[in-house]
Design an enzyme around this catalytic site. Structure first.
Site, PDB file in Angstrom:
ATOM      1  N   LYS A  41       5.186   0.106   7.823  1.00  0.00           N
ATOM      2  CA  LYS A  41       4.711   1.876   7.067  1.00  0.00           C
ATOM      3  C   LYS A  41       6.115   2.132   7.418  1.00  0.00           C
ATOM      4  CE  LYS A  41       1.942   5.490   7.442  1.00  0.00           C
ATOM      5  NZ  LYS A  41       0.479   5.795   8.298  1.00  0.00           N
ATOM      6  N   PHE A  44       1.841   9.729   2.187  1.00  0.00           N
ATOM      7  CA  PHE A  44       3.882   9.803   3.230  1.00  0.00           C
ATOM      8  C   PHE A  44       3.943   8.695   3.255  1.00  0.00           C
ATOM      9  CE2 PHE A  44       0.345  12.977   5.040  1.00  0.00           C
ATOM     10  CZ  PHE A  44       1.087  14.069   4.308  1.00  0.00           C
ATOM     11  N   GLY A  45       3.263   7.749   3.430  1.00  0.00           N
ATOM     12  CA  GLY A  45       3.840   6.691   3.451  1.00  0.00           C
ATOM     13  C   GLY A  45       3.841   5.278   2.445  1.00  0.00           C
ATOM     14  N   GLY A  74       0.849  -0.894   0.033  1.00  0.00           N
ATOM     15  CA  GLY A  74       0.010  -0.300  -0.168  1.00  0.00           C
ATOM     16  C   GLY A  74       1.521   1.252   0.065  1.00  0.00           C
ATOM     17  N   ARG A  75       0.501   1.634  -0.464  1.00  0.00           N
ATOM     18  CA  ARG A  75       1.018   3.655  -0.542  1.00  0.00           C
ATOM     19  C   ARG A  75       0.316   5.207   0.033  1.00  0.00           C
ATOM     20  NH1 ARG A  75       5.037   5.686  -3.849  1.00  0.00           N
ATOM     21  NH2 ARG A  75       6.120   3.067  -4.324  1.00  0.00           N
ATOM     22  N   GLY A  76       0.879   5.614   0.682  1.00  0.00           N
ATOM     23  CA  GLY A  76      -0.610   6.794   0.960  1.00  0.00           C
ATOM     24  C   GLY A  76       0.750   8.042   0.896  1.00  0.00           C
ATOM     25  N   ASP A  94      -9.210  12.624  10.042  1.00  0.00           N
ATOM     26  CA  ASP A  94      -9.365  11.559   8.902  1.00  0.00           C
ATOM     27  C   ASP A  94     -10.030  10.507   8.712  1.00  0.00           C
ATOM     28  OD1 ASP A  94      -7.816  11.767   6.415  1.00  0.00           O
ATOM     29  OD2 ASP A  94      -6.188  10.383   6.465  1.00  0.00           O
TER      30      ASP A  94
HETATM   31  N1  LIG Z   1      -1.673  -2.893   9.078  1.00  0.00           N
HETATM   32  C1  LIG Z   1      -1.646  -2.983   7.493  1.00  0.00           C
HETATM   33  N2  LIG Z   1      -2.093  -3.941   7.047  1.00  0.00           N
HETATM   34  C2  LIG Z   1      -2.187  -3.511   5.169  1.00  0.00           C
HETATM   35  N3  LIG Z   1      -2.098  -2.886   5.236  1.00  0.00           N
HETATM   36  C3  LIG Z   1      -1.751  -1.651   5.259  1.00  0.00           C
HETATM   37  C4  LIG Z   1      -1.627  -1.064   6.949  1.00  0.00           C
HETATM   38  N4  LIG Z   1      -1.520   0.414   7.270  1.00  0.00           N
HETATM   39  C5  LIG Z   1      -1.589   0.516   5.294  1.00  0.00           C
HETATM   40  N5  LIG Z   1      -1.867  -0.079   4.877  1.00  0.00           N
HETATM   41  C6  LIG Z   1      -2.115   0.083   2.807  1.00  0.00           C
HETATM   42  O1  LIG Z   1      -1.162   0.943   3.039  1.00  0.00           O
HETATM   43  C7  LIG Z   1      -2.054   2.005   2.365  1.00  0.00           C
HETATM   44  C8  LIG Z   1      -1.309   3.102   3.100  1.00  0.00           C
HETATM   45  O2  LIG Z   1      -1.038   3.564   4.209  1.00  0.00           O
HETATM   46  P1  LIG Z   1      -1.466   4.156   5.382  1.00  0.00           P
HETATM   47  O3  LIG Z   1      -2.847   4.981   4.860  1.00  0.00           O
HETATM   48  O4  LIG Z   1      -1.489   4.469   6.831  1.00  0.00           O
HETATM   49  O5  LIG Z   1      -0.258   5.595   4.487  1.00  0.00           O
HETATM   50  P2  LIG Z   1      -0.625   7.203   4.517  1.00  0.00           P
HETATM   51  O6  LIG Z   1       0.723   7.932   3.998  1.00  0.00           O
HETATM   52  O7  LIG Z   1      -0.026   7.668   5.867  1.00  0.00           O
HETATM   53  O8  LIG Z   1      -1.151   7.227   3.998  1.00  0.00           O
HETATM   54  P3  LIG Z   1      -2.462   8.907   3.567  1.00  0.00           P
HETATM   55  O9  LIG Z   1      -2.229   9.244   2.397  1.00  0.00           O
HETATM   56  O10 LIG Z   1      -3.804   8.191   3.808  1.00  0.00           O
HETATM   57  O11 LIG Z   1      -1.792   9.613   4.356  1.00  0.00           O
HETATM   58  C9  LIG Z   1      -3.204   2.070   3.249  1.00  0.00           C
HETATM   59  O12 LIG Z   1      -4.491   2.667   2.235  1.00  0.00           O
HETATM   60  C10 LIG Z   1      -3.660   0.431   2.798  1.00  0.00           C
HETATM   61  O13 LIG Z   1      -3.778   0.160   1.823  1.00  0.00           O
END
Ligand SMILES: Nc1ncnc2c1ncn2[C@@H]1O[C@H](COP(=O)(O)OP(=O)(O)OP(=O)(O)O)[C@@H](O)[C@H]1O
Length: 360
Positions: free
Chosen positions: A120, A102-103, A98-100, A216
């Protein structure tokens, strides 16, 4: 003998990695919903295969690539470099899951116990200093519906969070699979919707009791532990959560407009806004579409501020009055009159339906 065992294990890992990627690709193809242009990365070097052993899998992967690759961003990328080591090599990063904003989240394995986790990896970003807050929230708020923290590390380049792995996909994907905004049907039966809402609002209650607002709250930030209909649901991603004192107001506006309360759009809000966002999710589960929808951001905001939601056209005639009553009280424009988490959890619709078998 040792060699045979090792290659057997490697083969298992490879099969697992391939299955994971294939599953992810199928999901994406089926729903055609990878607007973020995510790339799925598998680190083949991790498997320590010789060139010869890689021939078969590479062919398979590249044929998948050709079949799949309609545009460059959707292409399967075969990574030839090891991802950055985390925790000095204590964990093996297998592949990206997964990718958001920030991470990047990886499927990882604890080398000692061989157990799988999600890791993450948040590169240092001056615009996002709250990664440390995210860790402290996860460390302090232990709840069955909050993904549990296993390990964390902050160094000069990044923040790394190792947590429980959830493999059932996120709530938005599950709603998409059931025809979100495509059919005029409820996406879930009322008992299933009640179970899901209960998990979400239990999280809100726990956070508010700890003096933390989620901010959020949206269905991408809730993931299922597995693929079963009655799988447990867990909250992830607390990067935008913030500590609050009673009466304190905030002005920062998160990006996910569809789920934002009217007072968040006015940039003057408190923790009540989390209940509005949960109400939007309840509306989607029962109504099959977003409560507020418009062609452009300005009209969307105007709709949210006005707060009118359709509970008359299909599928609403088939939804119980009690459910509609709860939707109305969660999507109450006046934040001071909106239900609290406690009131939602004690609403008769939730109490009755959450007791029923969620597979019914
Ligand atoms: N514990 C987990 N188990 C499985 N998949 C996960 C887990 N945590 C995150 N993911 C996957 O990774 C993706 C990105 O994680 P996360 O939303 O925490 O990142 P972020 O960069 O903080 O995102 P955002 O853009 O919402 O701020 C999630 O949408 C999910 O699909």
């Amino acid at each position: 003998m040792k060699q045979t065992q090792k290659s057997g294990r490697d083969q298992q890992r490879l099969t697992y990695g391939m299955d994971l990627i294939e599953k992810k690709m199928k999901q994406t193809q089926k729903s055609g919903r990878d607007q973020q242009g995510r790339k799925y990365v598998m680190d083949l070097e991790f498997f320590e295969f010789s060139k010869k052993k890689l021939d078969g899998p590479m062919k398979r992967l590249s044929s998948m690539d050709l079949e799949f690759g309609r545009n460059k961003d959707e292409k399967l990328i075969i990574h030839s470099q090891k991802p950055e080591k985390v925790f000095d090599g204590k964990y093996l990063l297998v592949c990206e899951i997964g990718r958001g904003a920030f991470g990047i989240v990886y499927y990882c394995i604890d080398k000692n116990t061989k157990r799988a986790f999600a890791c993450k990896y948040i590169p240092k970003n001056p615009k996002h200093p709250s990664a440390v807050h995210e860790i402290s929230v996860m460390a302090n708020i232990r709840h069955p519906n909050v993904v549990s923290l296993k390990d964390s590390r902050v160094d000069e380049k990044s923040t790394q969070i190792v947590m429980e792995l959830c493999q059932g996909g996120d709530l938005l994907n599950r709603m998409g699979d059931r025809g979100l905004s495509v059919t005029c049907k409820s996406l879930f039966s009322e008992p299933i919707a009640a179970h899901i809402l209960k998990s979400i609002v239990e999280v809100v209650k726990e956070f508010h009791e700890h003096g933390v607002m989620l901010r959020d709250l949206n269905p991408r930030n809730f993931v299922f532990v597995d693929n079963r209909d009655n799988s447990a649901l867990k909250a992830i991603d607390f990067g935008l959560s913030i500590d609050f004192k009673p009466g304190q107001r905030f002005s920062y506006r998160p990006a996910c407009t569809h789920f934002l309360a009217p007072e968040v759009l006015r940039q003057n809000y408190g923790p009540e806004a989390d209940i509005w966002s949960a109400g939007v999710i309840l509306y989607m589960m029962l109504g099959g579409r977003f409560p507020f929808f418009a062609k452009d951001a300005k009209s969307l905001e105007a709709q949210i501020k006005y707060g009118f939601v359709d509970r008359i056209t299909n599928p609403w005639p088939r939804v119980s009055d009690s459910a509609k009553n709860l939707v109305r009280n969660m999507l109450e424009v006046d934040a001071s009159k909106r239900f609290t988490a406690e009131q939602v959890l004690n609403h008769p619709w939730l109490l009755v339906n959450a007791k029923k078998n969620p597979t019914s």
